[in-house]
Design a protein around this motif. Structure first.
Motif, PDB file in Angstrom:
ATOM      1  N   SER A 139       0.837  -1.203   0.000  1.00  0.00           N
ATOM      2  CA  SER A 139       0.000   0.000   0.000  1.00  0.00           C
ATOM      3  C   SER A 139       0.866   1.245   0.000  1.00  0.00           C
ATOM      4  O   SER A 139       1.900   1.300   0.665  1.00  0.00           O
ATOM      5  CB  SER A 139      -0.917   0.018   1.227  1.00  0.00           C
ATOM      6  OG  SER A 139      -1.745  -1.135   1.269  1.00  0.00           O
ATOM      7  N   VAL A 147      -5.809   9.331  -0.540  1.00  0.00           N
ATOM      8  CA  VAL A 147      -5.814   8.322  -1.598  1.00  0.00           C
ATOM      9  C   VAL A 147      -4.876   7.184  -1.187  1.00  0.00           C
ATOM     10  O   VAL A 147      -3.712   7.412  -0.862  1.00  0.00           O
ATOM     11  CB  VAL A 147      -5.363   8.912  -2.949  1.00  0.00           C
ATOM     12  CG1 VAL A 147      -5.297   7.810  -4.010  1.00  0.00           C
ATOM     13  CG2 VAL A 147      -6.304  10.022  -3.386  1.00  0.00           C
ATOM     14  N   ILE A 149      -3.452   3.419  -2.450  1.00  0.00           N
ATOM     15  CA  ILE A 149      -3.306   2.518  -3.592  1.00  0.00           C
ATOM     16  C   ILE A 149      -2.791   1.179  -3.083  1.00  0.00           C
ATOM     17  O   ILE A 149      -1.692   1.087  -2.523  1.00  0.00           O
ATOM     18  CB  ILE A 149      -2.351   3.107  -4.640  1.00  0.00           C
ATOM     19  CG1 ILE A 149      -2.871   4.472  -5.114  1.00  0.00           C
ATOM     20  CG2 ILE A 149      -2.198   2.144  -5.823  1.00  0.00           C
ATOM     21  CD1 ILE A 149      -1.904   5.218  -5.995  1.00  0.00           C
ATOM     22  N   ARG A 163      -5.067  -4.062  -8.613  1.00  0.00           N
ATOM     23  CA  ARG A 163      -4.822  -2.766  -7.961  1.00  0.00           C
ATOM     24  C   ARG A 163      -6.144  -2.125  -7.569  1.00  0.00           C
ATOM     25  O   ARG A 163      -7.068  -2.039  -8.369  1.00  0.00           O
ATOM     26  CB  ARG A 163      -4.037  -1.838  -8.865  1.00  0.00           C
ATOM     27  CG  ARG A 163      -3.860  -0.413  -8.299  1.00  0.00           C
ATOM     28  CD  ARG A 163      -2.881   0.386  -9.147  1.00  0.00           C
ATOM     29  NE  ARG A 163      -1.538  -0.171  -9.034  1.00  0.00           N
ATOM     30  CZ  ARG A 163      -0.572  -0.001  -9.949  1.00  0.00           C
ATOM     31  NH1 ARG A 163      -0.825   0.691 -11.054  1.00  0.00           N
ATOM     32  NH2 ARG A 163       0.611  -0.531  -9.765  1.00  0.00           N
ATOM     33  N   THR A 165      -7.576   1.486  -5.984  1.00  0.00           N
ATOM     34  CA  THR A 165      -7.287   2.875  -5.623  1.00  0.00           C
ATOM     35  C   THR A 165      -8.465   3.385  -4.807  1.00  0.00           C
ATOM     36  O   THR A 165      -9.581   3.518  -5.324  1.00  0.00           O
ATOM     37  CB  THR A 165      -7.067   3.755  -6.860  1.00  0.00           C
ATOM     38  OG1 THR A 165      -5.975   3.229  -7.627  1.00  0.00           O
ATOM     39  CG2 THR A 165      -6.732   5.178  -6.454  1.00  0.00           C
ATOM     40  N   THR A 167     -10.253   6.229  -2.425  1.00  0.00           N
ATOM     41  CA  THR A 167     -10.286   7.664  -2.130  1.00  0.00           C
ATOM     42  C   THR A 167     -11.210   7.912  -0.948  1.00  0.00           C
ATOM     43  O   THR A 167     -12.354   7.439  -0.931  1.00  0.00           O
ATOM     44  CB  THR A 167     -10.774   8.469  -3.345  1.00  0.00           C
ATOM     45  OG1 THR A 167      -9.903   8.217  -4.463  1.00  0.00           O
ATOM     46  CG2 THR A 167     -10.751   9.963  -3.041  1.00  0.00           C
TER      47      THR A 167
END
Length: 216
Positions: A139, A147, A149, A163, A165, A167
């Motif tokens: 991470s 954010v 990832i 992956r 992502t 938010t």
């Protein structure tokens, strides 16, 4: 239905109808519920017929984190599963070990490392507890942590297979989860979360092909 009671030195101090003996805390570990840090017994009657299906006994360290959980399936006095936890100085869970059969042999291991701000940066799952990770999640954080990832390496070959992502808003509530299943830059799914004025989640919308149209 769960019944839980706190035990200190074998004496019954408190009997409560509630949600259980321990839960996730803000640092990613397991935290004791209540003012005491003694063993806590959680009895589970799943179909409310008066017969217990399982019993879990929680033990705590001096910081009130759950250090181990013994699970007795069938409530016959034998422990079928033993879970053990370790934490860093900040209370973050760094190690979980599962012993199926409670025979003294670890069958599953979950290790985590954190950055200086207490955010998880690496998680490794070792399904056979043979010292070799089977899955690794890495991470990283952007925009002041708003954010996140997550790269999932499902065969630990150094190449991410998935992956996410994520938010978040300023209050830490998840707003969007963008999922790239083969890490080629094209989104296969976008999950959007909407909250009401009281901060409670009211809607989850899923766009399954990343075209902006909600699938469900």
């Amino acid at each position: 239905m769960q019944f839980w009671h706190r035990m200190i030195l074998g004496s019954l101090l408190l009997v409560v109808f509630g949600f259980g003996c321990g839960g996730d805390d803000d640092d990613g570990g397991m935290e004791a519920i209540g003012a005491f840090a003694g063993p806590c017994v959680e009895d589970n009657d799943d179909d409310a017929d008066g017969i217990l299906e399982s019993r879990r006994t929680f033990f705590y360290d001096s910081a009130r984190n759950v250090s181990s959980i013994e699970t007795d399936e069938g409530v016959d006095g034998s422990v079928e599963h033993l879970a053990s936890y370790e934490y860093d100085e900040n209370g973050n869970e760094v190690l979980y070990e599962g012993d199926d059969g409670s025979d003294g042999t670890v069958d599953f291991r979950d290790t985590r490392t954190y950055d200086s701000e207490g955010r998880q940066v690496v998680r490794e799952l070792d399904r056979g507890a043979d010292g070799t990770a089977d899955v690794r999640t890495t991470s990283r954080y952007e925009d002041g942590g708003r954010v996140q990832i997550d790269d999932f390496d499902n065969d630990v070959d150094g190449q991410p297979d998935l992956r996410w992502t994520l938010t978040y808003d300023d209050d830490g509530k998840l707003l969007i989860n963008e999922r790239d299943f083969d890490v080629d830059g094209d989104l296969e799914e976008v999950w959007t979360y909407t909250y009401g004025g009281d901060g409670k989640l009211v809607e989850v919308a899923v766009d399954q092909d990343g075209d902006g149209a909600v699938s469900y």
